[in-house]
Design a protein around this motif. Structure first.
Motif, mmCIF file in Angstrom:
data_model
loop_
_atom_site.group_PDB
_atom_site.id
_atom_site.type_symbol
_atom_site.label_atom_id
_atom_site.label_comp_id
_atom_site.label_asym_id
_atom_site.label_seq_id
_atom_site.Cartn_x
_atom_site.Cartn_y
_atom_site.Cartn_z
ATOM 1 N N ALA A 96 133.805 78.575 137.029
ATOM 2 C CA ALA A 96 133.757 77.964 135.690
ATOM 3 C C ALA A 96 132.957 78.846 134.726
ATOM 4 C CB ALA A 96 133.148 76.570 135.778
ATOM 5 N N THR A 97 131.875 79.419 135.198
ATOM 6 C CA THR A 97 131.080 80.317 134.360
ATOM 7 C C THR A 97 131.870 81.569 133.998
ATOM 8 O OG1 THR A 97 129.106 79.530 135.492
ATOM 9 C CG2 THR A 97 128.893 81.543 134.218
ATOM 10 N N GLY A 98 132.632 82.083 134.948
ATOM 11 C CA GLY A 98 133.458 83.262 134.684
ATOM 12 C C GLY A 98 134.541 83.007 133.653
ATOM 13 N N THR A 99 135.193 81.847 133.727
ATOM 14 C CA THR A 99 136.225 81.543 132.733
ATOM 15 C C THR A 99 135.600 81.316 131.357
ATOM 16 O OG1 THR A 99 136.198 79.214 133.399
ATOM 17 C CG2 THR A 99 137.889 80.610 134.362
ATOM 18 N N ASN A 100 134.442 80.698 131.305
ATOM 19 C CA ASN A 100 133.758 80.545 130.018
ATOM 20 C C ASN A 100 133.368 81.900 129.440
ATOM 21 O OD1 ASN A 100 133.978 77.780 130.025
ATOM 22 N ND2 ASN A 100 131.978 77.460 130.962
ATOM 23 N N LEU A 101 132.983 82.833 130.312
ATOM 24 C CA LEU A 101 132.671 84.187 129.863
ATOM 25 C C LEU A 101 133.919 84.864 129.298
ATOM 26 C CD1 LEU A 101 130.610 86.514 129.680
ATOM 27 C CD2 LEU A 101 131.343 87.169 131.979
ATOM 28 N N MET A 102 135.056 84.652 129.929
ATOM 29 C CA MET A 102 136.301 85.238 129.416
ATOM 30 C C MET A 102 136.663 84.645 128.053
ATOM 31 S SD MET A 102 138.689 85.770 132.759
ATOM 32 C CE MET A 102 139.968 86.635 131.882
ATOM 33 N N TYR A 103 136.438 83.338 127.868
ATOM 34 C CA TYR A 103 136.676 82.715 126.561
ATOM 35 C C TYR A 103 135.753 83.325 125.498
ATOM 36 C CZ TYR A 103 139.459 79.003 128.734
ATOM 37 O OH TYR A 103 140.424 78.302 129.401
ATOM 38 N N ALA A 104 134.495 83.550 125.870
ATOM 39 C CA ALA A 104 133.541 84.130 124.915
ATOM 40 C C ALA A 104 133.927 85.558 124.550
ATOM 41 C CB ALA A 104 132.130 84.098 125.502
ATOM 42 N N ILE A 105 134.349 86.343 125.548
ATOM 43 C CA ILE A 105 134.790 87.707 125.267
ATOM 44 C C ILE A 105 136.022 87.685 124.374
ATOM 45 C CG2 ILE A 105 135.774 89.791 126.319
ATOM 46 C CD1 ILE A 105 133.896 89.277 128.703
ATOM 47 N N ILE A 129 144.424 86.867 122.561
ATOM 48 C CA ILE A 129 145.257 85.805 123.132
ATOM 49 C C ILE A 129 145.457 86.045 124.626
ATOM 50 C CG2 ILE A 129 147.599 84.856 123.110
ATOM 51 C CD1 ILE A 129 147.548 85.272 120.059
ATOM 52 N N PHE A 130 145.626 87.310 125.029
ATOM 53 C CA PHE A 130 145.783 87.628 126.448
ATOM 54 C C PHE A 130 144.566 87.182 127.247
ATOM 55 C CE2 PHE A 130 145.066 90.607 129.959
ATOM 56 C CZ PHE A 130 146.203 90.361 130.703
ATOM 57 N N LEU A 131 143.365 87.448 126.768
ATOM 58 C CA LEU A 131 142.165 87.025 127.495
ATOM 59 C C LEU A 131 142.084 85.513 127.643
ATOM 60 C CD1 LEU A 131 139.390 89.394 126.131
ATOM 61 C CD2 LEU A 131 140.181 89.212 128.466
ATOM 62 N N VAL A 132 142.411 84.801 126.587
ATOM 63 C CA VAL A 132 142.349 83.338 126.643
ATOM 64 C C VAL A 132 143.410 82.791 127.586
ATOM 65 C CG1 VAL A 132 142.631 81.241 125.271
ATOM 66 C CG2 VAL A 132 141.271 83.138 124.384
ATOM 67 N N VAL A 133 144.620 83.347 127.530
ATOM 68 C CA VAL A 133 145.699 82.875 128.399
ATOM 69 C C VAL A 133 145.388 83.178 129.861
ATOM 70 C CG1 VAL A 133 148.119 83.276 129.011
ATOM 71 C CG2 VAL A 133 147.484 82.908 126.642
ATOM 72 N N VAL A 134 144.851 84.361 130.143
ATOM 73 C CA VAL A 134 144.506 84.704 131.524
ATOM 74 C C VAL A 134 143.439 83.757 132.060
ATOM 75 C CG1 VAL A 134 143.345 86.456 132.933
ATOM 76 C CG2 VAL A 134 145.220 87.104 131.450
ATOM 77 N N ALA A 135 142.423 83.459 131.275
ATOM 78 C CA ALA A 135 141.380 82.534 131.719
ATOM 79 C C ALA A 135 141.961 81.152 131.985
ATOM 80 C CB ALA A 135 140.270 82.456 130.680
ATOM 81 N N THR A 136 142.856 80.694 131.120
ATOM 82 C CA THR A 136 143.456 79.366 131.295
ATOM 83 C C THR A 136 144.360 79.327 132.518
ATOM 84 O OG1 THR A 136 143.370 79.074 128.908
ATOM 85 C CG2 THR A 136 144.788 77.586 130.132
ATOM 86 N N VAL A 137 145.156 80.367 132.708
ATOM 87 C CA VAL A 137 146.061 80.401 133.863
ATOM 88 C C VAL A 137 145.275 80.478 135.160
ATOM 89 C CG1 VAL A 137 147.782 81.840 135.029
ATOM 90 C CG2 VAL A 137 148.044 81.308 132.603
ATOM 91 N N LEU A 138 144.242 81.301 135.201
ATOM 92 C CA LEU A 138 143.419 81.372 136.422
ATOM 93 C C LEU A 138 142.739 80.041 136.713
ATOM 94 C CD1 LEU A 138 141.737 84.881 136.153
ATOM 95 C CD2 LEU A 138 143.503 84.148 137.745
ATOM 96 N N LYS A 139 142.284 79.376 135.672
ATOM 97 C CA LYS A 139 141.640 78.082 135.849
ATOM 98 C C LYS A 139 142.612 77.057 136.424
ATOM 99 C CE LYS A 139 138.093 75.719 133.324
ATOM 100 N NZ LYS A 139 137.501 75.481 132.027
ATOM 101 N N SER A 140 143.847 77.051 135.909
ATOM 102 C CA SER A 140 144.826 76.088 136.422
ATOM 103 C C SER A 140 145.371 76.524 137.784
ATOM 104 C CB SER A 140 145.976 75.940 135.428
ATOM 105 O OG SER A 140 146.694 77.146 135.327
ATOM 106 N N PHE A 141 145.460 77.827 138.038
ATOM 107 C CA PHE A 141 145.985 78.319 139.297
ATOM 108 C C PHE A 141 145.063 77.998 140.461
ATOM 109 C CE2 PHE A 141 146.597 81.751 142.444
ATOM 110 C CZ PHE A 141 147.921 81.519 142.752
ATOM 111 N N PHE A 142 143.774 78.189 140.275
ATOM 112 C CA PHE A 142 142.821 77.941 141.337
ATOM 113 C C PHE A 142 142.339 76.494 141.368
ATOM 114 C CE2 PHE A 142 142.389 82.578 141.035
ATOM 115 C CZ PHE A 142 142.650 82.874 142.340
ATOM 116 N N GLY A 143 142.732 75.696 140.403
ATOM 117 C CA GLY A 143 142.429 74.278 140.437
ATOM 118 C C GLY A 143 140.957 73.947 140.321
ATOM 119 N N VAL A 144 140.259 74.711 139.522
ATOM 120 C CA VAL A 144 138.820 74.450 139.369
ATOM 121 C C VAL A 144 138.601 73.602 138.151
ATOM 122 C CG1 VAL A 144 136.582 75.525 139.038
ATOM 123 C CG2 VAL A 144 138.238 76.574 140.540
#
Length: 101
Positions: A42-51, A86-101
């Protein structure tokens, strides 16, 4: 010669028993590592959103500067900067939904 072979077999049996005892703890170690990775996810995806937000702001400033200077490649620069954001945000969202966290 036979006593040396008996010692060898005894050491081999003890070694195999020791290895099997460690193998049983391997599952617990793998489960613990999985739980630790999930706790940081969760911290990693939030970091990707911030970047992504920072990249978007930098891109907006660069595009605004090029637009005010009247340069011809403003559309190209805008699409590349905002596309990366947009790529960074989409990747973070897809990884979040893919791993089910």
């Amino acid at each position: 010669m036979k006593t040396n072979m008996r010692k060898f077999y005894a050491v081999a049996v003890l070694l195999l028993l020791n290895i099997s005892a460690f193998a049983q703890d391997g599952n617990a170690g793998i489960n613990e590592a999985t739980n630790q990775v999930k706790s940081y996810f969760a911290t990693g995806t939030n970091l990707m959103y911030a970047i992504g937000a920072i990249v978007g702001l930098v891109g907006a400033i660069k595009v605004y500067k090029k637009w005010n200077d009247g340069e011809n490649d403003t559309g190209k620069v805008a699409s590349s900067w905002f596309g990366s954001c947009i790529f960074l945000v989409v990747v973070a969202t897809v990884l979040k939904s893919f791993f089910g966290v």
